[in-house]
Every structure is written in C-alpha cells, then in structure tokens.
Design an enzyme around this catalytic site. Structure first.
Site, short mmCIF file in Angstrom:
data_model
loop_
_atom_site.label_atom_id
_atom_site.label_comp_id
_atom_site.label_asym_id
_atom_site.label_seq_id
_atom_site.Cartn_x
_atom_site.Cartn_y
_atom_site.Cartn_z
NE ARG A 1 2.50 -4.79 11.35
CZ ARG A 1 3.63 -4.69 10.63
NH1 ARG A 1 4.72 -5.33 11.03
NH2 ARG A 1 3.66 -3.98 9.53
NE ARG B 1 7.58 -2.90 5.70
CZ ARG B 1 6.27 -2.75 5.82
NH1 ARG B 1 5.54 -2.52 4.75
NH2 ARG B 1 5.69 -2.87 6.99
NE ARG C 1 6.44 -0.41 10.00
CZ ARG C 1 5.22 -0.43 9.52
NH1 ARG C 1 4.98 0.10 8.33
NH2 ARG C 1 4.24 -0.97 10.19
NE ARG D 1 -3.99 -1.16 10.26
CZ ARG D 1 -2.92 -0.60 9.71
NH1 ARG D 1 -2.96 0.64 9.28
NH2 ARG D 1 -1.81 -1.30 9.59
CE LYS E 1 -2.14 -0.99 3.93
NZ LYS E 1 -1.49 -2.27 4.33
P1 AMP Z 1 1.13 0.63 9.26
O1 AMP Z 1 2.31 1.50 9.02
O2 AMP Z 1 -0.07 1.04 8.45
O3 AMP Z 1 1.45 -0.84 9.11
O4 AMP Z 1 0.71 0.83 10.79
C1 AMP Z 1 1.59 0.54 11.85
C2 AMP Z 1 0.83 0.41 13.14
O5 AMP Z 1 0.19 1.65 13.45
C3 AMP Z 1 -0.31 -0.61 13.15
O6 AMP Z 1 0.14 -1.92 13.42
C4 AMP Z 1 -1.18 -0.06 14.28
O7 AMP Z 1 -0.62 -0.31 15.54
C5 AMP Z 1 -1.10 1.44 14.04
N1 AMP Z 1 -2.12 1.92 13.06
C6 AMP Z 1 -1.91 2.48 11.85
N2 AMP Z 1 -3.06 2.82 11.25
C7 AMP Z 1 -4.05 2.47 12.11
C8 AMP Z 1 -5.46 2.53 12.06
N3 AMP Z 1 -6.12 3.02 10.99
N4 AMP Z 1 -6.16 2.06 13.13
C9 AMP Z 1 -5.53 1.56 14.21
N5 AMP Z 1 -4.20 1.45 14.32
C10 AMP Z 1 -3.45 1.90 13.28
#
Ligand code: AMP
Length: 214
Positions: free
Chosen positions: A171, A126, A160, A87, A13
């Site tokens: 996740r 990554r 990360r 989400r 994404k």
């Molecule tokens: P991402 O970079 O999108 O993989 O997000 C990393 C982490 O941020 C996720 O595993 C969640 O802990 C938190 N996070 C990001 N976006 C959301 C969302 N829309 N709702 C809840 N938690 C989020």
C-alpha cells in the site's frame, strides 16, 4: 465546500473526515469504505476487487471513478470530503471533470503529512467499530474499557484484512508510485495545503480548520 484529504494509508484521513462530517455537515466519500461495503454485500464488483484490496494494490480507475460519479450526481448540500480518492492522476482528472460538469468546485486539497514509521505503528494498532466504523487505536485511542463504542455503543470491533505488515508495504509503495504525484498536481493548480498529521487528533483537526477557514 468540497475538499480532498490526501495522504498515505494510516495518515488519519478517515478520522478527520468523520469529524468534518459531524461538525460541518459535509459528506465523507471514502472509496475504501464503499469497496469494503461492496465486498460485504457480495456484489460482483465486490468479489472482483477483494483479492486486489487484500494484497494492498489499487483497484482500477474505472471502478472507483464509477463509485464517485454516482455520489456526486446524488449531491451533498454541505459538500464532499474525498477520503482516499483520487489516488491516481486519471482519477484526479476525472474528479475535476465530474465537479465541473455538476457546476461545483474543488475548494482545497489537504495533504496530511506523516512519516512512514508512524504509519506502520498506527496501522498495525488500528481497529474499527463494526457498527459505525469509528476508528480506534490500541495506543492512542483504545476501545473503552466497557467494550462499547463511544459513538454508537456497538460492541463488535474488527481489524481490516489489509492492516498487516505485508499488505501495508504494498500500500505504501502504491502510494508513493501512483498517489504522491497528486501532491505536485494540486500544488501546480494552487489548491494544495498541508498539515502535520502526526499530532493529537484535536490538534490536527484545528490545523485543518485553520487551513479551510483561513
Ligand atoms: P482505504 O480504506 O482508503 O485504505 O482503501 C483500501 C483499499 O481499497 C486500497 O488499498 C485499494 O485496494 C482500494 N481503494 C480505495 N480507494 C481507491 C482508489 N481511489 N483507487 C484505487 N483503489 C482504491
């Protein structure tokens, strides 16, 4: 044009959002990036979410909806690419309301389909540029041999904290329990389209363009 990129962690994404941003003048809204920025700058909210993020769990709807509300109110001439948001179903409802209140539409929801084995492989390989966030992959898109980011020339790369096998398991579970119902939600609204997220970056990019431009 406002679109959502929907898919599990590692589906690509962020990579596709950055391409759309560059090529179409849209603005990427990644709640993950916003939360990581809040952590780095040490805000109260950033400190509150740190442990939740590292464990791979979702932070509260209230926090992420607040972040998105702020950005939608600021606006973007070329529209938004929602990356990693919504989400949950309450987040999806809130996004619909926020767009409606500001006289905007959601034009498409693109589900990026990949299989779970590929996700584990992608995520554990990554890394990102510490300066501009460009995403690299040890196998498919390695950091250039001169050690400089192709986008900004930065020389610091990081992995990360939540890109490890344990956190990834949580996740993925969070995705299937709380996020995957959005596929049915947007399908029922007639807004869902899907692309195969497993192809080369350029192939996926072409498929997304075809989905958006018809
Ligand atoms: P991402 O970079 O999108 O993989 O997000 C990393 C982490 O941020 C996720 O595993 C969640 O802990 C938190 N996070 C990001 N976006 C959301 C969302 N829309 N709702 C809840 N938690 C989020």
């Amino acid at each position: 044009m406002n679109i959502i990129l929907l898919g599990p962690p590692g589906a690509g994404k962020g990579t596709q959002a950055r391409i759309l941003e560059e090529e179409r003048g849209m603005k990427q809204l990644s709640t993950g990036d916003m939360l990581r920025a809040a952590r780095t700058s040490g805000t109260e909210m950033g400190q509150k979410v740190a442990a939740i993020m590292d464990a791979g769990e979702l932070v509260t709807d209230e926090i992420v909806i607040g972040l998105i509300r702020e950005q939608i109110q600021i606006g973007s001439e070329g529209g938004f690419i929602f990356d990693g948001f919504p989400r949950t179903l309450p987040q999806a409802d809130a996004l619909g309301d926020l767009l409606h209140e500001t006289g905007q539409n959601l034009d498409a929801v693109i589900e990026m389909r990949v299989n779970d084995d590929a996700l584990v492989e992608r995520i554990t390989a990554r890394s990102t540029c510490g300066t501009c966030g460009e995403v690299y992959n040890d196998i498919t898109k390695p950091i250039p041999e001169d050690g400089k980011c192709t986008t900004c020339g930065g020389t610091e790369f990081k992995r990360r904290a939540d890109d490890n096998a344990d956190s990834l398991k949580t996740r993925l579970m969070e995705y299937y329990k709380k996020t995957s119902p959005l596929i049915g939600y947007y399908y029922a609204k007639g807004q869902l389209t899907f692309v195969n997220g497993l192809g080369e970056i350029d192939t996926v990019k072409g498929d997304i363009a075809a989905a958006l431009d018809g």
